[in-house]
Scaffold this motif. Structure first.
Motif, PDB file in Angstrom:
ATOM      1  N   PHE A 351       0.775  -1.149  -0.437  1.00  0.00           N
ATOM      2  CA  PHE A 351       0.076  -0.161  -0.097  1.00  0.00           C
ATOM      3  C   PHE A 351       1.173   1.075   0.512  1.00  0.00           C
ATOM      4  CE2 PHE A 351      -2.736  -3.782   1.697  1.00  0.00           C
ATOM      5  CZ  PHE A 351      -3.629  -3.231   0.830  1.00  0.00           C
ATOM      6  N   THR A 352       0.257   2.301  -0.491  1.00  0.00           N
ATOM      7  CA  THR A 352       1.174   3.621  -0.924  1.00  0.00           C
ATOM      8  C   THR A 352       0.266   4.582   0.242  1.00  0.00           C
ATOM      9  OG1 THR A 352       2.018   5.299  -1.872  1.00  0.00           O
ATOM     10  CG2 THR A 352      -0.920   4.808  -2.149  1.00  0.00           C
ATOM     11  N   ILE A 353       1.112   5.388   0.785  1.00  0.00           N
ATOM     12  CA  ILE A 353       0.219   6.137   1.630  1.00  0.00           C
ATOM     13  C   ILE A 353       0.758   8.230   0.990  1.00  0.00           C
ATOM     14  CG2 ILE A 353       0.766   8.104   3.885  1.00  0.00           C
ATOM     15  CD1 ILE A 353       0.278   5.239   4.371  1.00  0.00           C
ATOM     16  N   ASP A 354      -0.805   8.090   1.036  1.00  0.00           N
ATOM     17  CA  ASP A 354      -1.182   9.343  -0.073  1.00  0.00           C
ATOM     18  C   ASP A 354      -2.246   9.942   0.021  1.00  0.00           C
ATOM     19  OD1 ASP A 354      -0.982  11.602  -1.804  1.00  0.00           O
ATOM     20  OD2 ASP A 354      -1.204   9.846  -3.719  1.00  0.00           O
ATOM     21  N   PRO A 355      -2.295  10.616   1.212  1.00  0.00           N
ATOM     22  CA  PRO A 355      -3.165  11.560   1.807  1.00  0.00           C
ATOM     23  C   PRO A 355      -4.567  11.910   0.516  1.00  0.00           C
ATOM     24  CG  PRO A 355      -1.812  12.078   2.798  1.00  0.00           C
ATOM     25  CD  PRO A 355      -1.381  12.123   2.126  1.00  0.00           C
ATOM     26  N   MET A 356      -4.308  12.246  -0.818  1.00  0.00           N
ATOM     27  CA  MET A 356      -4.585  12.379  -1.559  1.00  0.00           C
ATOM     28  C   MET A 356      -5.638  11.740  -3.005  1.00  0.00           C
ATOM     29  SD  MET A 356      -4.127  15.893  -2.517  1.00  0.00           S
ATOM     30  CE  MET A 356      -4.586  15.616  -4.285  1.00  0.00           C
ATOM     31  N   ALA A 357      -5.075  10.652  -2.069  1.00  0.00           N
ATOM     32  CA  ALA A 357      -6.078   9.123  -2.539  1.00  0.00           C
ATOM     33  C   ALA A 357      -7.473   9.661  -1.673  1.00  0.00           C
ATOM     34  CB  ALA A 357      -5.020   7.751  -2.707  1.00  0.00           C
ATOM     35  N   ARG A 358      -7.341  10.224  -0.667  1.00  0.00           N
ATOM     36  CA  ARG A 358      -8.706   9.497  -0.019  1.00  0.00           C
ATOM     37  C   ARG A 358      -9.313  10.773   0.243  1.00  0.00           C
ATOM     38  NH1 ARG A 358      -8.252   5.291   2.392  1.00  0.00           N
ATOM     39  NH2 ARG A 358     -10.296   5.706   3.566  1.00  0.00           N
ATOM     40  N   THR A 359     -10.700  10.174  -1.002  1.00  0.00           N
ATOM     41  CA  THR A 359     -11.353  11.359  -1.810  1.00  0.00           C
ATOM     42  C   THR A 359     -12.304  11.743  -0.319  1.00  0.00           C
ATOM     43  OG1 THR A 359     -13.222   9.440  -1.885  1.00  0.00           O
ATOM     44  CG2 THR A 359     -12.138  10.036  -3.553  1.00  0.00           C
ATOM     45  N   GLU A 360     -12.314  11.188   0.731  1.00  0.00           N
ATOM     46  CA  GLU A 360     -13.542  12.129   1.451  1.00  0.00           C
ATOM     47  C   GLU A 360     -12.917  13.694   1.869  1.00  0.00           C
ATOM     48  OE1 GLU A 360     -12.719   7.502   3.229  1.00  0.00           O
ATOM     49  OE2 GLU A 360     -11.369   9.385   2.321  1.00  0.00           O
ATOM     50  N   PHE A 361     -11.004  13.748   1.769  1.00  0.00           N
ATOM     51  CA  PHE A 361     -10.454  15.055   2.620  1.00  0.00           C
ATOM     52  C   PHE A 361     -11.032  16.256   1.018  1.00  0.00           C
ATOM     53  CE2 PHE A 361      -8.291  12.931   4.913  1.00  0.00           C
ATOM     54  CZ  PHE A 361      -8.583  13.738   5.949  1.00  0.00           C
ATOM     55  N   GLN A 383      13.957   8.281   0.757  1.00  0.00           N
ATOM     56  CA  GLN A 383      13.114   7.534   0.567  1.00  0.00           C
ATOM     57  C   GLN A 383      11.642   8.769   0.759  1.00  0.00           C
ATOM     58  OE1 GLN A 383      10.603   4.836   0.184  1.00  0.00           O
ATOM     59  NE2 GLN A 383      12.036   3.724   0.976  1.00  0.00           N
ATOM     60  N   ALA A 384      10.807   8.189  -0.717  1.00  0.00           N
ATOM     61  CA  ALA A 384       9.870   8.777  -1.254  1.00  0.00           C
ATOM     62  C   ALA A 384       8.810   8.589  -0.191  1.00  0.00           C
ATOM     63  CB  ALA A 384       9.886   8.637  -2.763  1.00  0.00           C
ATOM     64  N   ASP A 385       8.850   7.238  -0.071  1.00  0.00           N
ATOM     65  CA  ASP A 385       7.229   6.681   0.076  1.00  0.00           C
ATOM     66  C   ASP A 385       7.028   6.949   1.515  1.00  0.00           C
ATOM     67  OD1 ASP A 385       6.396   5.142  -1.856  1.00  0.00           O
ATOM     68  OD2 ASP A 385       7.435   3.159  -1.604  1.00  0.00           O
ATOM     69  N   LEU A 386       8.001   6.884   2.593  1.00  0.00           N
ATOM     70  CA  LEU A 386       7.988   7.543   4.052  1.00  0.00           C
ATOM     71  C   LEU A 386       7.773   9.085   3.378  1.00  0.00           C
ATOM     72  CD1 LEU A 386       8.107   6.929   6.232  1.00  0.00           C
ATOM     73  CD2 LEU A 386      10.247   6.914   6.112  1.00  0.00           C
ATOM     74  N   GLY A 387       8.332   9.817   3.067  1.00  0.00           N
ATOM     75  CA  GLY A 387       7.857  11.220   2.506  1.00  0.00           C
ATOM     76  C   GLY A 387       6.362  11.486   2.657  1.00  0.00           C
TER      77      GLY A 387
END
Length: 487
Positions: A351-361, A383-387
């Motif tokens: 999985f990737t962590i990316d708040p932009m992927a959360r449509t709720e916001f 570490q790009a993913d961690l960023g």
């Protein structure tokens, strides 16, 4: 004289265990006193997610007297979380003795639940917890505590309304819900989603699936299956394909060799759980970046579940560059100049962590402060993913990129995997989830109290219930002593 050293929870049934739990909770005056001033038509807290994290968050809050809570889950009852959806391992990785979401109650542990039904001897013989059994336990947990999960309800949008949050929802009796606080207890993909590499995005969907997808494994019988990755989800999905009769399964692994050491397990302790969030940014980053770089290996049992099949293969040094359609098949091209033709591809890419992927916001997702906005790692620790992890406040709430632009983010709590870079492993994994729930409950209670401070002050001024009624003492006169006279 014969003695019985059997524990009271051994094989006496769940009814006995639940009676013990109720008594223990009564001794502890659970639930706590309801002290939050009510607002008509407004929930104090809404928790998105009725799985392990959502339920223990609810327990923590109700223990502290926050009782006007709604717990929403988009899945049908009994199917919350990944356990019977996309999780495909035979057993959990975590040791069976971990207390998990028990929140300090021995009668609420998995061990108590198991031994109440099967006894101590069966418990001692058990190695790891079977995955479906963990879901049975969580179902019992919900029943035993009467957690009020509303199933089939999704939160589609979050936006401010004065000092409150208005949630647009699907599946509930109402179209919107007003709440003071919102908790995302949404698990592994709770602040992002499945990691879909660019090399596969243009490939027709009939040729591939992510490990988090619903996969028709029966359709893979006799087929050539490529599994990209070698983490836990990759090997579990490879095993499912093999067990459903796949002609061959080939792990295509970017790394030169198999990761074998779970570095985070080696340092797990209460000190790490309690102290991680207090560390300077450079140390928090260093711990997480090293864990990402070394990679958590797949479990021993899961790996054997694949390798015992003669038609399973592990190919290292195979970094996928592109995948092209070839009639009814696809060709996978690697950085070393080789390729492989497969009938189906399974992405074990996590999985990737990316708040932009959360449509709720909505568009506000782009205004959430991330680690890459705050911290520049030294050379060799990039570490790009961690960023892309959110850079949270100490109370699990989101921060704004620009102070004052979206202040309502301070009412939204990230109690899922997305919190791990800022606060550690306390809101997604079994080992520290109760500590995380206690932390969340204390932080939220403090904020709710501060927001209603004038109301609580006035309640103190208005309180007029006497503890003494005047019959407890008799007044008397004090005769002054004369000069030079000893009293």
């Amino acid at each position: 004289m014969q003695t019985n050293d059997r524990s009271p929870i051994d094989a006496q049934g769940l009814d006995v265990l639940e009676a013990r739990l109720r008594e223990d909770l009564d001794f502890l005056c659970y639930p706590g006193k309801d002290w939050v001033p009510a607002q008509e038509g407004v929930s104090d807290v809404v928790i998105i997610g009725g799985g392990m994290c959502g339920m223990v968050a609810w327990l923590g809050l109700t223990t502290g007297g926050v009782q006007n809570i709604r717990v929403l889950d988009r899945n049908p009852a009994g199917l919350e979380g990944p356990w019977l959806n996309y999780a495909r391992m035979e057993t959990l990785r975590s040791p069976k003795t971990l207390t998990g979401p028990a929140f300090g109650h021995g009668a609420l542990t998995f061990q108590a639940w198991y031994r109440a039904q099967h006894g101590r001897e069966a418990w001692e013989k058990m190695d790891k917890i079977p995955r479906p059994m963990w879901m049975e336990y969580l179902r019992w947990y919900r029943k035993a505590l009467n957690v009020p999960v509303e199933n089939g309800v999704s939160v589609d949008k979050v936006e401010p309304e004065g000092d409150l949050l208005r949630l647009t929802v699907s599946g509930a009796t109402e179209r919107t819900i007003l709440t003071r606080k919102l908790v995302f207890a949404t698990g592994r993909d709770g602040t992002g989603g499945p990691n879909i590499p660019g090399f596969i995005k243009d490939l027709p969907r009939r040729f591939w699936a992510h490990s988090a997808d619903e996969i028709d494994f029966d359709a893979l019988k006799g087929k050539r299956v490529a599994v990209i990755g070698v983490g836990a989800s990759a090997v579990d999905n490879a095993a499912e394909a093999l067990e459903h009769g796949a002609g061959e399964v080939r792990h295509l692994i970017r790394r030169a060799e198999m990761p074998t050491i779970n570095k985070m397990m080696g340092i797990g302790s209460y000190g790490f759980t309690a102290g991680f969030s207090e560390l300077p940014d450079e140390w928090r980053w260093r711990f997480m970046q090293y864990s990402f770089t070394t990679q958590t290996p797949p479990p021993h049992g899961s790996t054997l579940r694949v390798s015992r099949h003669p038609n399973a293969h592990f190919h290292f040094g195979k970094a996928t560059q592109r995948i092209e359609e070839r009639g009814d098949a696809v060709e996978v091209f690697f950085a070393d100049g080789t390729s492989y033709v497969a009938d189906f591809v399974i992405l074990g890419t996590g999985f990737t962590i990316d708040p932009m992927a959360r449509t709720e916001f909505g568009e506000v997702a782009g205004k959430i402060l991330l680690w890459e906005d705050v911290y520049t790692p030294p050379k060799g620790e990039e570490q790009a993913d961690l960023g892309r992890f959110p850079y949270l406040n100490p109370d699990f709430t989101f921060r704004e990129k620009v102070p004052g632009e979206v202040p309502w983010l301070s009412k939204v709590y990230c109690f899922n995997y997305g919190a791990s870079a800022s606060l550690g492993k306390v809101s997604g994994d079994i080992p520290g989830v109760s500590e995380g729930a206690a932390w969340l409950a204390k932080s939220m209670a403090a904020t709710l109290y501060a927001e209603d401070l004038e109301t609580h002050w006035q309640a103190m001024l208005d309180y007029e219930t006497p503890e003494l009624d005047g019959s407890e003492w008799q007044p008397s006169e004090l005769t002054p002593a004369k000069e030079g006279q000893v009293a």
